[in-house]
Each structure stands twice: as C-alpha cells, then as structure tokens.
Design a protein around this motif. Structure first.
Motif, PDB file in Angstrom:
ATOM      1  N   VAL A 223      10.641  -5.114  -0.175  1.00  0.00           N
ATOM      2  CA  VAL A 223       9.702  -6.015  -0.650  1.00  0.00           C
ATOM      3  C   VAL A 223       8.205  -5.078  -0.440  1.00  0.00           C
ATOM      4  N   LYS A 224       7.428  -5.377  -1.312  1.00  0.00           N
ATOM      5  CA  LYS A 224       5.913  -4.572  -1.477  1.00  0.00           C
ATOM      6  C   LYS A 224       4.850  -5.475  -1.407  1.00  0.00           C
ATOM      7  N   ILE A 225       3.885  -5.550  -0.464  1.00  0.00           N
ATOM      8  CA  ILE A 225       2.599  -6.381  -0.418  1.00  0.00           C
ATOM      9  C   ILE A 225       1.462  -5.612  -0.863  1.00  0.00           C
ATOM     10  N   ALA A 226       0.398  -5.990  -1.353  1.00  0.00           N
ATOM     11  CA  ALA A 226      -0.892  -5.436  -1.549  1.00  0.00           C
ATOM     12  C   ALA A 226      -1.656  -5.253  -0.445  1.00  0.00           C
ATOM     13  N   ALA A 227      -1.354  -4.357   0.474  1.00  0.00           N
ATOM     14  CA  ALA A 227      -2.188  -4.162   1.641  1.00  0.00           C
ATOM     15  C   ALA A 227      -2.271  -2.554   2.239  1.00  0.00           C
ATOM     16  N   ASN A 228      -3.112  -2.284   3.008  1.00  0.00           N
ATOM     17  CA  ASN A 228      -3.108  -0.985   3.662  1.00  0.00           C
ATOM     18  C   ASN A 228      -3.386  -0.997   4.935  1.00  0.00           C
TER      19      ASN A 228
END
Length: 427
Positions: A194-199
């Motif tokens: 799963v990928k989330i938009a964060a760094n």
C-alpha cells in the motif's frame, strides 16, 4: 470487524497452483479439527516482559573499605539503588519502531445476502404493506495493520487485509490519516503493498528470517480489536511450517510459527526480533487452539513486494495438477475405493490425482495415476517438496519429472506456466 476464514483443508492434499474448485479430498484429513483463520483483522503475540536486571553483589563486598569519608561516599554511590528501574529492552524497541506501525481500515461494497430473502412470496404475503426494505448492497469494513518500509510511504501488509477494498485508509501513530493506494497484492503468498502520499516517514529495519531459530524472542505490534499500538511478546515456536502442514495448500509460504496470542486487528503487522528488526508479517491462527500463530517470513514478503512495487503483480509458476503425498495408508484407501478410478502401485512419492485440462501438465502428457518421484534429478517425497520445486523453477522453465506410470519408469519434461492470478484472487 470482520475476519476472512479459509476453509478447512487436507494438509496432505494440494492443487499445484490450479483453481481450488478443482480439488477433491483423496486422503483422510489429518487435521480435521483445525481450521486456519486468515484474520483480515488480526494476528498478535502474547507473553511476559523480559527484563535485564542489574547485577547485585552478595556476601563479601568486592569494594575495598576505607576510613576515608570521600572513599566511602564513592563506594556508596556505586551500589545499585533500591529505586533503580530495570532496563527493559522491549520498551526501548517499541519506542524506536512503534511510529512505523500503522492501522489500515478498508471498506468494500458487496451484495446483501438478505435482500433476496425478503423478495420471497412467503415474506411478501406475510408482511404485506409492512414489508421491510432491504438494500441490495451493503458495505463491509475491516481493520488490519501494516508497517512502513520506505520513508516515501510504502507499506507492507497482508493481501487479505485489502482484498476487494474500494477504499483504504492508513492511520499513523501520531494520528495523521492518509488515503491508501493498493500498489499490488498477491493472494498466493498473502502479501500486499500500500502506498500513501507522504515523505520523511519513520521506517522499520528489515531483518533476516532465514537465520531464525526456535526459542528466539518475538515481538508484535498491531491494532487488535481496535486497540491501536498494542505490543505483545513471545517466542519463535518453529520455522519452515509448510502450507500443507498449516492447512492452506493453495498458499506458497513456509510459515514462521509463534506462540502468539492472536487477536483480530494484528493481521499485516510486523513480527520483530530482539533487535527490533522485522522478521515476518503476522498472518493467521489455528482456530480453536492457543499459541499457534503464523507469520510470513520477511524474506518471502520482501521478494514478493519488490515484484509488486515494480509491476503490480507476481508471476508464480504452476503445472496444473491435483496431487497427494503417497503413504501405504493412502495407497490402500485409494485402491479400496471403487470410485477413485485409480490404481496405485507405489508406497511413496507424489500421486497425480487429476490433471487440469489445457494446463502445462496436460500439454506435457502427465496423467492421473502417475507417481512423481524426482524433479530435475532430485528426489521428492511429498507434495510440499514438489510444490517448492515448481515455485523455484520460474515461469517458462522446463522441469524434468521422473515418474512411474502403472509401475513403469518414465521421464517427462514439463514447461511451467504462469499461475492464473484471477483464479487465485477468486479462490
């Protein structure tokens, strides 16, 4: 919260990457009382805390006594205080890795199983104008766990945690919530990314599951029963538990067994070693038992996740046969059953029970009743060993099978095909 149970399976019977609907039982179930549960919402580990206590010197003191007040003061300061707190390695690990463990909430819309029931004439006549209105669809929700492996928001979890999900929400320990995108999932090994938009996110260090030894400490962090960031501890009970032994012959995983106190919500969360490194993904339990939890080795999960990140899918080689490990008891049972349609002459090996039409095995000329004894010149004594040999071969690779047909030795070359992913996800 919902769970996703797997049907009871015969550990001695397996379908080599063919649709599960083609399987039938040949041998008696050796684990009929045990049903494996893949918890779309849980796996955890229970135990007690491990403390490293300060050393205490008893009897004659090893510190030289002196009449000097300054020396006596220093000697007193060097002794452990009654108020000193014992060093807790588990607490230290949790503080380090806890922020990288996440909660995963998923939802999906399914057909309402009660909708058709209330459309029956009996209910319509009974209720009349008071007939309750039942929606055709309903939303199912589940909760699981996951952990961050890359500071750009890449998360590992179980495939069954996000299976069929239309919406995935990821919650960090600090309370931040993100929409999750499923980059890929592999139902054959039950691994998903799963990928989330964060760094700049906290991450977990990957350990080595190949070097694990029974008795080593194991720590789990997850979200059982909605209780976020729950920490439990136990040991590694065993390694290399085959899918057949566990009761899920359609999976291609040699599981880590832990004495886990399993609870819904931990599924997909990390299993850690005493150094705080990830050694597995908590996945399943044996229903009705205690201390029988299973995790996917991180070496397997990492290999699968690399392929999912690169292409969104994983190709598994398969032959397309239904098979069973031969024993004298299985031989006798098959030969005494007039409905089996098979005659078995061997006491050991892997019996081909059925060949899937138009499969690689079918095209190579493999037949029901063949007994496979070797793969590429290496002996295979059970179905799990044959399954492992096929998995290690690679799609498109030839396997030289040494077998016996009606008691006569022969060799066949079979080119492994790609496992039909759509069928795997349906199963």
């Amino acid at each position: 919260m919902s769970t996703y149970p797997q049907p009871q399976s015969n550990p001695n019977e397996t379908l080599n990457s063919a649709p599960r609907s083609h399987r039938r039982k040949v041998a008696k179930q050796s684990a009929a009382a045990l049903a494996l549960v893949l918890l779309g919402v849980g796996v955890g580990v229970g135990g007690d805390y491990l403390f490293a206590h300060n050393s205490m010197v008893t009897g004659t003191s090893a510190v030289a006594q002196s009449n000097s007040p300054e020396a006596n003061k220093k000697a007193t300061q060097s002794q452990p205080s009654d108020d000193a707190q014992p060093y807790n390695r588990i607490a230290e690990i949790v503080q380090q890795v806890g922020p990288a463990v996440v909660r995963i909430d998923s939802s999906r819309t399914v057909n309402n199983p009660n909708a058709d029931l209330f459309n029956e004439p009996f209910f319509r006549n009974f209720f009349g104008s008071q007939m309750p209105q039942m929606p055709d669809k309903e939303v199912q929700k589940g909760t699981g766990s996951g952990f961050i492996i890359n500071d750009n928001g890449t998360i590992l979890t179980n495939a069954h945690v996000v299976d069929g999900a239309e919406q995935v929400t990821v919650t960090l320990k600090d309370g931040r919530t993100f929409e999750g995108k499923v980059m890929g999932k592999d139902p054959v090994t039950d691994v998903a990314v799963v990928k989330i938009a964060a760094n700049n996110l906290p991450t977990l260090k990957i350990g080595d599951s190949n070097s694990l030894q029974p008795g080593e400490m194991a720590i789990a962090i997850g979200n059982p029963m909605g209780l976020d960031n729950t920490v439990t501890e136990g040991i590694i009970s065993a390694t290399g538990r085959t899918a057949g032994q566990v009761g899920v012959p359609d999976k291609r995983v040699d599981f880590i067994q832990t004495d886990a106190a399993i609870n819904p919500g931990n599924s997909g969360g990390p299993l850690l070693n005493q150094r705080g490194e990830v050694i597995g993904i908590n996945t399943a339990i044996i229903q009705g038992a205690q201390g029988l939890g299973f995790a996917i080795p991180i070496d397997t999960a990492r290999r699968i996740s690399d392929q999912l990140i690169a292409s969104g899918k994983v190709e598994h080689p398969f032959l397309g046969i239904q098979m069973v490990t031969l024993t004298p008891e299985v031989k006798q049972e098959i030969n005494s059953n007039p409905n089996s349609g098979l005659s078995v002459y061997e006491d050991k090996g892997v019996l081909v029970v059925r060949v899937v039409p138009d499969s690689p095995a079918d095209k190579a000329g493999l037949r029901a009743g063949d007994v496979i004894e070797q793969v590429n010149g290496q002996p295979v004594e059970d179905a799990d060993a044959l399954q492992e040999a096929v998995e290690n071969s690679g799609v498109g690779k030839n396997l030289e099978l040494g077998l016996k047909r009606n008691g006569q030795e022969m060799n066949l070359a079979v080119k492994a095909g790609a496992y039909p992913t759509a069928q795997a996800e349906t199963n």
